[in-house]
Motif scaffolding. Structure first.
Motif, PDB file in Angstrom:
ATOM      1  N   LYS A  78       0.851  -1.185   0.000  1.00 14.55           N
ATOM      2  CA  LYS A  78       0.000   0.000   0.000  1.00 14.55           C
ATOM      3  C   LYS A  78       0.888   1.237   0.000  1.00 14.55           C
ATOM      4  CE  LYS A  78      -3.832   2.220   2.417  1.00 14.55           C
ATOM      5  NZ  LYS A  78      -3.231   3.554   2.409  1.00 14.55           N
ATOM      6  N   ALA A  79       0.719   2.082  -1.017  1.00 15.90           N
ATOM      7  CA  ALA A  79       1.583   3.248  -1.156  1.00 15.90           C
ATOM      8  C   ALA A  79       1.251   4.278  -0.085  1.00 15.90           C
ATOM      9  CB  ALA A  79       1.417   3.859  -2.541  1.00 15.90           C
ATOM     10  N   PRO A  80       2.231   4.645   0.755  1.00 14.71           N
ATOM     11  CA  PRO A  80       1.967   5.642   1.793  1.00 14.71           C
ATOM     12  C   PRO A  80       2.054   7.058   1.238  1.00 14.71           C
ATOM     13  CG  PRO A  80       4.225   4.869   1.961  1.00 14.71           C
ATOM     14  CD  PRO A  80       3.585   4.093   0.840  1.00 14.71           C
ATOM     15  N   GLY A  81       1.306   7.965   1.844  1.00 15.98           N
ATOM     16  CA  GLY A  81       1.436   9.390   1.568  1.00 15.98           C
ATOM     17  C   GLY A  81       1.459   9.747   0.099  1.00 15.98           C
ATOM     18  N   ASN A  82       2.547  10.413  -0.317  1.00 22.74           N
ATOM     19  CA  ASN A  82       2.697  10.881  -1.694  1.00 22.74           C
ATOM     20  C   ASN A  82       3.309   9.845  -2.618  1.00 22.74           C
ATOM     21  OD1 ASN A  82       1.740  13.493  -1.071  1.00 22.74           O
ATOM     22  ND2 ASN A  82       3.747  14.069  -0.269  1.00 22.74           N
ATOM     23  N   PHE A  83       3.534   8.641  -2.155  1.00 22.50           N
ATOM     24  CA  PHE A  83       4.240   7.647  -2.961  1.00 22.50           C
ATOM     25  C   PHE A  83       3.419   7.232  -4.182  1.00 22.50           C
ATOM     26  CE2 PHE A  83       7.623   5.532  -0.108  1.00 22.50           C
ATOM     27  CZ  PHE A  83       8.010   6.769   0.374  1.00 22.50           C
ATOM     28  N   TYR A  84       4.135   6.979  -5.273  1.00 23.04           N
ATOM     29  CA  TYR A  84       3.537   6.318  -6.423  1.00 23.04           C
ATOM     30  C   TYR A  84       3.400   4.826  -6.092  1.00 23.04           C
ATOM     31  CZ  TYR A  84       3.822  10.252  -9.716  1.00 23.04           C
ATOM     32  OH  TYR A  84       3.623  11.449 -10.373  1.00 23.04           O
ATOM     33  N   PRO A  85       2.488   4.112  -6.767  1.00 25.13           N
ATOM     34  CA  PRO A  85       2.302   2.681  -6.460  1.00 25.13           C
ATOM     35  C   PRO A  85       3.599   1.897  -6.620  1.00 25.13           C
ATOM     36  CG  PRO A  85       0.535   3.486  -7.859  1.00 25.13           C
ATOM     37  CD  PRO A  85       1.557   4.586  -7.799  1.00 25.13           C
ATOM     38  N   PHE A  86       3.791   0.903  -5.768  1.00 28.43           N
ATOM     39  CA  PHE A  86       4.976   0.052  -5.857  1.00 28.43           C
ATOM     40  C   PHE A  86       4.642  -1.317  -5.296  1.00 28.43           C
ATOM     41  CE2 PHE A  86       5.081   1.855  -1.648  1.00 28.43           C
ATOM     42  CZ  PHE A  86       5.550   0.844  -0.833  1.00 28.43           C
ATOM     43  N   ASP A  87       5.422  -2.321  -5.693  1.00 25.71           N
ATOM     44  CA  ASP A  87       5.301  -3.654  -5.117  1.00 25.71           C
ATOM     45  C   ASP A  87       6.629  -4.363  -5.266  1.00 25.71           C
ATOM     46  OD1 ASP A  87       5.351  -5.322  -7.633  1.00 25.71           O
ATOM     47  OD2 ASP A  87       3.528  -4.189  -8.033  1.00 25.71           O
ATOM     48  N   SER A  88       6.775  -5.471  -4.574  1.00 28.48           N
ATOM     49  CA  SER A  88       8.037  -6.210  -4.589  1.00 28.48           C
ATOM     50  C   SER A  88       8.023  -7.351  -5.592  1.00 28.48           C
ATOM     51  CB  SER A  88       8.332  -6.759  -3.190  1.00 28.48           C
ATOM     52  OG  SER A  88       7.265  -7.581  -2.754  1.00 28.48           O
ATOM     53  N   VAL A  89       6.964  -7.452  -6.407  1.00 29.16           N
ATOM     54  CA  VAL A  89       6.894  -8.513  -7.407  1.00 29.16           C
ATOM     55  C   VAL A  89       7.505  -8.052  -8.716  1.00 29.16           C
ATOM     56  CG1 VAL A  89       5.338  -9.978  -8.735  1.00 29.16           C
ATOM     57  CG2 VAL A  89       4.846  -9.496  -6.330  1.00 29.16           C
ATOM     58  N   ALA A  90       7.249  -6.779  -9.078  1.00 23.69           N
ATOM     59  CA  ALA A  90       7.694  -6.274 -10.377  1.00 23.69           C
ATOM     60  C   ALA A  90       9.202  -6.353 -10.534  1.00 23.69           C
ATOM     61  CB  ALA A  90       7.227  -4.831 -10.542  1.00 23.69           C
ATOM     62  N   GLY A  91       9.922  -6.016  -9.528  1.00 22.03           N
ATOM     63  CA  GLY A  91      11.377  -6.082  -9.567  1.00 22.03           C
ATOM     64  C   GLY A  91      11.894  -5.749  -8.193  1.00 22.03           C
ATOM     65  N   SER A  92      12.786  -6.541  -7.654  1.00 21.78           N
ATOM     66  CA  SER A  92      13.276  -6.253  -6.313  1.00 21.78           C
ATOM     67  C   SER A  92      14.752  -6.580  -6.211  1.00 21.78           C
ATOM     68  CB  SER A  92      12.495  -7.043  -5.258  1.00 21.78           C
ATOM     69  OG  SER A  92      12.627  -8.428  -5.484  1.00 21.78           O
ATOM     70  N   ILE A  93      15.438  -5.839  -5.363  1.00 21.57           N
ATOM     71  CA  ILE A  93      16.850  -6.076  -5.118  1.00 21.57           C
ATOM     72  C   ILE A  93      17.009  -7.333  -4.275  1.00 21.57           C
ATOM     73  CG2 ILE A  93      18.939  -5.106  -4.085  1.00 21.57           C
ATOM     74  CD1 ILE A  93      18.052  -3.540  -6.446  1.00 21.57           C
ATOM     75  N   ALA A  94      18.012  -8.141  -4.586  1.00 21.23           N
ATOM     76  CA  ALA A  94      18.288  -9.320  -3.776  1.00 21.23           C
ATOM     77  C   ALA A  94      18.644  -8.906  -2.354  1.00 21.23           C
ATOM     78  CB  ALA A  94      19.436 -10.122  -4.392  1.00 21.23           C
ATOM     79  N   VAL A  95      18.324  -9.770  -1.399  1.00 21.55           N
ATOM     80  CA  VAL A  95      18.572  -9.463   0.009  1.00 21.55           C
ATOM     81  C   VAL A  95      20.053  -9.652   0.299  1.00 21.55           C
ATOM     82  CG1 VAL A  95      17.872  -9.922   2.366  1.00 21.55           C
ATOM     83  CG2 VAL A  95      16.270 -10.309   0.502  1.00 21.55           C
ATOM     84  N   GLU A  96      20.818  -8.642  -0.035  1.00 22.94           N
ATOM     85  CA  GLU A  96      22.267  -8.728   0.132  1.00 22.94           C
ATOM     86  C   GLU A  96      22.824  -7.318   0.240  1.00 22.94           C
ATOM     87  OE1 GLU A  96      26.156 -10.588  -2.189  1.00 22.94           O
ATOM     88  OE2 GLU A  96      24.138 -11.089  -2.816  1.00 22.94           O
TER      89      GLU A  96
END
Length: 291
Positions: A25-43
């Motif tokens: 859920k995009a907070p405040g002024n944020f544009y929509p985002f999600d972690s499915v479209a593309g995400s950095i590896a946990v490193e």
């Protein structure tokens, strides 16, 4: 020691993130985002290459790719693992866009995600925003790139949470950068929010963003009267020359070069604080008048 710490944390966080790759859920002024479209590896110290479906113009240079770097910034020529920011003017040979460049570690908590948009409501929102902030342009967005650092932690500071976002917007000719901020935790580490260009020909630092104790105020600061949002036009490499006439009351003799330099730097800082990029000010004439 740092290498061992980050990989021990990695084993724990991979499991938790695998269970949470749903839209955020995009907070405040944020544009929509999600972690499915593309995400950095946990490193820690990681960067992700992104080939762009549409080129992006950044102060006269055309880029078909960029790198989303773990430590809160975008680069175009090469990935960056630097966790210590280079404050502008750094006179380096690269273009950098840094919504919040500092030492970030998403292994204990947080998600870094990115997504391109070429149609839909996000483009409509971008078009609305740019025309609101630049009403003389009649702008229509055809491409948007959103990179979001959501509730990320600082290195060796588990439990800290900071959320910020950078949005690139273009119609193929004009280019804009939005930086959005929600809750940002203070830190003792070096920090920086702004942008820098090749050889620092153009640069900007958001006021107080280089002070780790002041960065929670990013949520309330703005150059477009929208708390938590900074907006910049970044397509042109050409310099704009304007005239500025001001009246200054001073007990010092402003016809003396040292006093002129002091006042000039004060005026320059005031303009930067109001959202203008770096600039060169030249004094053409000083007139002394009687009150």
């Amino acid at each position: 020691m740092r290498f061992l710490q980050q990989h021990l944390l990695l084993l724990v966080s991979v499991l938790s993130l695998n269970q949470g790759t749903t839209a955020q859920k995009a907070p405040g002024n944020f544009y929509p985002f999600d972690s499915v479209a593309g995400s950095i590896a946990v490193e820690d110290e990681n960067s992700t290459y992104v080939g762009l479906s549409r080129p992006f113009v950044f102060f006269g240079r055309l880029y078909h790719q960029l790198y989303v770097n773990n430590n809160g910034h975008l680069s175009f020529i090469q990935p960056s693992t630097d966790f210590i920011p280079h404050p502008p003017p750094s006179y380096r040979g690269e273009d950098i866009i840094a919504p919040l460049w500092t030492d970030i570690d998403i292994s204990p908590n947080g998600v870094i995600s990115y997504k391109e948009y070429t149609e839909g409501v996000v483009l409509a929102n971008a078009t609305r925003d740019i025309n609101l902030y630049f009403p003389d342009l009649s702008f229509t967005a055809t491409w948007v790139f959103v990179a979001t650092w959501h509730r990320v932690a600082y290195f060796l500071q588990p439990g800290t949470e900071s959320s910020f976002q950078v949005v690139l917007i273009s119609d193929g000719y004009l280019s804009f950068v939005l930086m959005n901020y929600e809750d940002v935790a203070p830190t003792a580490d070096l920090v920086l929010a702004g942008y820098d260009t090749v050889n620092s020909a153009r640069y900007f630092v958001i006021p107080d963003s280089s002070d780790g104790n002041s960065i929670p105020n990013l949520k309330n600061s703005s150059n477009v009267n929208v708390p938590g949002r900074w907006v910049f036009r970044v397509d042109s490499e050409q310099e704009t020359v304007v005239g500025l006439r001001i009246r200054v009351t001073s007990y010092s003799d402003l016809t003396e070069s040292g006093n002129i330099l002091f006042i000039r730097e004060k005026v320059k800082q005031e303009l930067v604080d109001r959202g203008l990029p770096s600039m060169e000010l030249k004094v053409r004439r000083v007139e002394k008048t009687t009150p």
